[in-house]
Motif scaffolding. Structure first.
Motif, short mmCIF file in Angstrom:
data_model
loop_
_atom_site.label_atom_id
_atom_site.label_comp_id
_atom_site.label_asym_id
_atom_site.label_seq_id
_atom_site.Cartn_x
_atom_site.Cartn_y
_atom_site.Cartn_z
N UNK A 87 7.75 0.29 -2.93
CA UNK A 87 7.42 1.52 -2.23
C UNK A 87 6.64 2.50 -3.10
N UNK A 88 7.01 2.73 -4.38
CA UNK A 88 6.23 3.68 -5.19
C UNK A 88 4.76 3.27 -5.34
N UNK A 89 4.51 1.98 -5.51
CA UNK A 89 3.13 1.51 -5.65
C UNK A 89 2.37 1.68 -4.33
N UNK A 90 2.99 1.32 -3.22
CA UNK A 90 2.32 1.47 -1.91
C UNK A 90 2.05 2.95 -1.62
N UNK A 91 2.95 3.82 -2.05
CA UNK A 91 2.76 5.26 -1.86
C UNK A 91 1.56 5.75 -2.68
N UNK A 92 1.42 5.26 -3.91
CA UNK A 92 0.29 5.63 -4.77
C UNK A 92 -1.02 5.14 -4.15
N UNK A 93 -1.04 3.90 -3.66
CA UNK A 93 -2.24 3.35 -3.02
C UNK A 93 -2.64 4.20 -1.82
N UNK A 94 -1.68 4.56 -0.99
CA UNK A 94 -1.95 5.38 0.19
C UNK A 94 -2.50 6.75 -0.20
N UNK A 95 -1.94 7.35 -1.25
CA UNK A 95 -2.40 8.67 -1.68
C UNK A 95 -3.83 8.62 -2.21
N UNK B 197 -2.09 -2.44 -21.24
CA UNK B 197 -1.07 -1.41 -21.47
C UNK B 197 -1.14 -0.22 -20.54
N UNK B 198 -1.99 -0.27 -19.52
CA UNK B 198 -2.10 0.83 -18.57
C UNK B 198 -0.86 0.92 -17.68
N UNK B 199 -0.61 2.11 -17.18
CA UNK B 199 0.56 2.35 -16.36
C UNK B 199 0.28 1.98 -14.90
N UNK B 200 1.20 1.26 -14.29
CA UNK B 200 1.06 0.83 -12.90
C UNK B 200 1.14 2.00 -11.93
N UNK B 201 2.02 2.96 -12.19
CA UNK B 201 2.30 4.02 -11.22
C UNK B 201 1.78 5.39 -11.62
N UNK B 202 1.01 5.50 -12.69
CA UNK B 202 0.49 6.79 -13.13
C UNK B 202 -0.74 7.16 -12.30
#
Length: 90
Positions: free
Chosen positions: A9-17, A55-60
């Motif tokens: 859910x956090x990743x899908x929320x970031x994609x949507x934003x 090393x990049x952040x997935x959810x940043x």
């Protein structure tokens, strides 16, 4: 962590934003049509400024960018982007 973190859910929320901002592709500068099928080469994908394999952040959100599927795939996991070639006619 079980499963693929990109299905969470956090990743899908970031994609949507990021998609909702309507920004053009950060690699080529052209607009992204939100109505295209996800498999289309010019459809929206979430690209990471610093690739996850480096090393990049997935959810940043600061690491997330809008990109065409084709541009994102062509870039791969490189940290630099290929600059467009200048036209001979200028």
């Amino acid at each position: 962590m079980a499963g693929n973190p990109r299905n969470g859910r956090p990743y899908r929320r970031l994609v949507a934003a990021v998609k909702a901002t309507g920004l053009p592709c950060w690699l080529c500068g052209h607009d992204i049509d939100p109505a295209l099928d996800a498999r289309h080469p010019l459809s929206f994908t979430l690209d990471h400024l610093v690739p996850l394999s480096r090393g990049g952040s997935l959810l940043d959100p600061a690491n997330a960018r809008s990109a065409h599927r084709r541009c994102n795939s062509a870039r791969g996991n490189r940290t630099s982007i290929k600059q467009p070639r200048a036209s001979r006619r200028w």
